[in-house]
Design an enzyme around this catalytic site. Structure first.
Site, mmCIF file in Angstrom:
data_model
loop_
_atom_site.group_PDB
_atom_site.id
_atom_site.type_symbol
_atom_site.label_atom_id
_atom_site.label_comp_id
_atom_site.label_asym_id
_atom_site.label_seq_id
_atom_site.Cartn_x
_atom_site.Cartn_y
_atom_site.Cartn_z
ATOM 1 N N CYS A 30 51.501 56.904 23.374
ATOM 2 C CA CYS A 30 52.444 56.145 22.541
ATOM 3 C C CYS A 30 51.752 55.348 21.434
ATOM 4 O O CYS A 30 52.390 54.936 20.477
ATOM 5 C CB CYS A 30 53.276 55.215 23.412
ATOM 6 S SG CYS A 30 54.223 56.124 24.623
ATOM 7 N N HIS A 54 56.698 50.074 18.926
ATOM 8 C CA HIS A 54 56.904 51.316 19.678
ATOM 9 C C HIS A 54 58.195 51.195 20.484
ATOM 10 O O HIS A 54 58.459 50.160 21.101
ATOM 11 C CB HIS A 54 55.714 51.561 20.601
ATOM 12 C CG HIS A 54 55.941 52.665 21.571
ATOM 13 N ND1 HIS A 54 56.308 53.937 21.172
ATOM 14 C CD2 HIS A 54 55.874 52.703 22.930
ATOM 15 C CE1 HIS A 54 56.444 54.696 22.240
ATOM 16 N NE2 HIS A 54 56.203 53.981 23.321
ATOM 17 N N ASN A 87 62.417 57.333 23.569
ATOM 18 C CA ASN A 87 60.980 57.180 23.364
ATOM 19 C C ASN A 87 60.383 58.533 22.967
ATOM 20 O O ASN A 87 60.248 59.426 23.802
ATOM 21 C CB ASN A 87 60.349 56.660 24.664
ATOM 22 C CG ASN A 87 58.850 56.439 24.550
ATOM 23 O OD1 ASN A 87 58.226 56.847 23.580
ATOM 24 N ND2 ASN A 87 58.276 55.812 25.562
HETATM 25 O O1 UT7 Z 1 56.031 54.441 26.248
HETATM 26 C C1 UT7 Z 1 54.944 54.544 27.114
HETATM 27 C C2 UT7 Z 1 54.872 53.417 28.042
HETATM 28 N N1 UT7 Z 1 56.026 53.387 28.910
HETATM 29 C C3 UT7 Z 1 56.743 52.278 28.996
HETATM 30 O O2 UT7 Z 1 56.482 51.328 28.305
HETATM 31 C C4 UT7 Z 1 57.837 52.279 30.030
HETATM 32 C C5 UT7 Z 1 57.799 50.995 30.803
HETATM 33 N N2 UT7 Z 1 58.726 50.961 31.896
HETATM 34 C C6 UT7 Z 1 60.066 50.885 31.748
HETATM 35 O O3 UT7 Z 1 60.563 50.933 30.648
HETATM 36 C C7 UT7 Z 1 60.902 50.628 32.963
HETATM 37 O O4 UT7 Z 1 60.046 50.329 34.038
HETATM 38 C C8 UT7 Z 1 61.839 51.807 33.359
HETATM 39 C C9 UT7 Z 1 62.940 51.958 32.331
HETATM 40 C C10 UT7 Z 1 61.044 53.085 33.471
HETATM 41 C C11 UT7 Z 1 62.489 51.505 34.722
HETATM 42 O O5 UT7 Z 1 63.191 50.282 34.661
HETATM 43 P P1 UT7 Z 1 62.932 49.139 35.749
HETATM 44 O O6 UT7 Z 1 63.832 48.040 35.407
HETATM 45 O O7 UT7 Z 1 61.454 48.862 35.783
HETATM 46 O O8 UT7 Z 1 63.422 49.827 37.062
HETATM 47 P P2 UT7 Z 1 62.614 50.091 38.414
HETATM 48 O O9 UT7 Z 1 61.658 51.233 38.232
HETATM 49 O O10 UT7 Z 1 62.063 48.794 38.937
HETATM 50 O O11 UT7 Z 1 63.784 50.572 39.364
HETATM 51 C C12 UT7 Z 1 64.860 49.706 39.754
HETATM 52 C C13 UT7 Z 1 65.877 50.500 40.540
HETATM 53 C C14 UT7 Z 1 65.274 51.373 41.629
HETATM 54 O O12 UT7 Z 1 66.162 51.388 42.717
HETATM 55 P P3 UT7 Z 1 65.905 50.479 44.001
HETATM 56 O O13 UT7 Z 1 64.556 50.907 44.534
HETATM 57 O O14 UT7 Z 1 65.894 49.065 43.503
HETATM 58 O O15 UT7 Z 1 67.050 50.815 44.883
HETATM 59 C C15 UT7 Z 1 65.248 52.725 41.012
HETATM 60 O O16 UT7 Z 1 65.279 53.771 41.954
HETATM 61 O O17 UT7 Z 1 66.565 51.389 39.656
HETATM 62 C C16 UT7 Z 1 66.503 52.717 40.173
HETATM 63 N N3 UT7 Z 1 66.488 53.655 39.070
HETATM 64 C C17 UT7 Z 1 67.579 54.154 38.509
HETATM 65 N N4 UT7 Z 1 68.885 53.963 38.741
HETATM 66 C C18 UT7 Z 1 69.765 54.615 37.965
HETATM 67 C C19 UT7 Z 1 65.377 54.160 38.436
HETATM 68 N N5 UT7 Z 1 65.779 54.991 37.457
HETATM 69 C C20 UT7 Z 1 67.129 55.000 37.474
HETATM 70 C C21 UT7 Z 1 68.096 55.658 36.704
HETATM 71 N N6 UT7 Z 1 69.399 55.438 36.973
HETATM 72 N N7 UT7 Z 1 67.781 56.495 35.693
#
Ligand code: UT7
Length: 330
Positions: free
Chosen positions: A116, A256, A286
């Site tokens: 990125c 980004h 992204n």
């Molecule tokens: O560009 C390169 C660098 N990358 C980044 O900068 C990305 C950085 N990370 C992020 O943007 C975020 O971490 C994500 C968007 C990938 C995920 O968001 P989050 O708020 O960190 O969610 P999480 O991974 O902590 O997951 C929270 C919950 C989980 O469920 P439980 O374990 O709390 O029951 C996930 O399983 O949300 C669930 N979850 C979803 N639910 C519905 C994860 N993905 C989804 C989804 N739809 N697509």
């Protein structure tokens, strides 16, 4: 001796026609529009369809537009740098393919891999060739066909990424405009959190690697999120401080587009109000190395000569950095 700066003198871009909406993703994985919008800010992303079309196709379209808009003869291009982690092939470089497609027969060309942060790494690299007086016309492209390495059964990654490419032309100027300063970092220990396991020399493609689904992006999202928020904000603040810039001096933050919440946190730390933050994550998601040039492409009409811009990125590697640009044209 008068200092030569590298000025961005034009922008081109390309996004594919096909729009993958949050609604359609709801039919593919267990997710919903509300979750995606509130956690990432993304509503839709573009997907490159079509047999045999790779990242070079999008880069070529972006460069063709750039050459048209700037009225530039491709034969006068000295160098093309393409930032991408989704090259058409491991070799030759995607930049070589683009140079051939656009008729840049006198240019040498190569790729940069910094995920990125690829576009800002490449922009700094290209600027050095101009600032040193070596070259007069350098094209820097950032683009990725992320759909080629995404598992559309993995809801934690497939909702984030999209396809697209943007390109800028760099030319020398003795005015106090152009790329004014840059700062870049990398930390390979971050590979644990964001990588693609197979397809390289460590694990070449085999039936076993495909069965184990190792040819897709692997991301520990919340860990990457924490590193991104801290490092993107810190490095942007450092670049501002060492150029005596306060939030009110900045016309635009060009961040980004990984997650709206990361962008908001960075802007907040830099004292920059929402109205000065370029944002198009809602329509493209992204696009990895494509995000920053696609922002410049979308916002080009709003930019004025002399505007102070901070370009900032964080991504796989880990890689991160910030560039201070004084915009060169109206
Ligand atoms: O560009 C390169 C660098 N990358 C980044 O900068 C990305 C950085 N990370 C992020 O943007 C975020 O971490 C994500 C968007 C990938 C995920 O968001 P989050 O708020 O960190 O969610 P999480 O991974 O902590 O997951 C929270 C919950 C989980 O469920 P439980 O374990 O709390 O029951 C996930 O399983 O949300 C669930 N979850 C979803 N639910 C519905 C994860 N993905 C989804 C989804 N739809 N697509």
């Amino acid at each position: 001796m008068t200092k030569i700066h590298a000025a961005i003198t034009g922008v081109g871009g390309y996004v594919p026609d096909y729009i993958l909406t949050n609604k359609e993703l709801e039919t593919m994985v267990d997710t919903n529009d509300e979750w995606i919008t509130s956690r990432t800010g993304i509503k839709e992303r573009r997907i490159l369809k079509g047999e045999g079309l790779g990242t070079s196709y999008m880069g070529t379209e972006a460069v063709k537009e750039l050459l048209r808009k700037t009225n530039t003869d491709p034969k006068t291009i000295d160098l093309i740098i393409f930032a991408t982690v989704t090259p058409d092939m491991p070799f030759p470089a995607t930049a070589n393919l683009v140079a051939d497609q656009v008729g840049a027969v006198n240019a040498f060309s190569y790729d940069i891999s910094a995920a990125c942060s690829g576009f800002i790494y490449a922009l700094t690299t290209g600027a050095k060739f101009i600032e040193s007086g070596t070259y007069k016309k350098v094209i820097v492209i950032g683009g990725d066909k992320m759909s080629s390495i995404i598992n559309y059964k993995d809801r934690t990654t497939c909702i984030i990424f999209g396809d697209g490419a943007g390109a800028v032309l760099l030319e020398p100027t003795t005015e106090e405009i152009g790329i004014m300063d840059s700062l870049h970092k990398s930390d390979g220990s971050g590979a644990n959190y964001l990588h693609m396991k197979a397809g390289g020399s460590r694990i070449p493609a085999t039936h076993a690697s495909i069965d184990a689904q190792q040819h897709y992006v692997y991301q520990e999202g919340s860990a990457v999120f924490k590193f991104a928020v801290t490092n993107m904000a810190d490095i942007s603040a450092q670049v501002m401080e060492r150029n005596n810039l306060k939030g009110e001096d900045i016309a635009w933050l060009v961040p980004h587009q990984a997650n709206k919440r990361i962008i908001d946190a960075t802007a907040n730390r830099m004292g920059i109000t929402d109205s000065k933050v370029m944002m198009n994550i809602e329509k493209y998601g992204n696009t990895t190395a494509g995000t920053i040039p696609l922002l410049l492409w979308d916002y080009e009409k709003k930019l004025k000569k002399g505007d102070n811009l901070i370009l900032a990125a964080f991504g796989g590697g880990f890689t991160w950095g910030a560039i201070y640009v004084k915009w060169a044209y109206n």
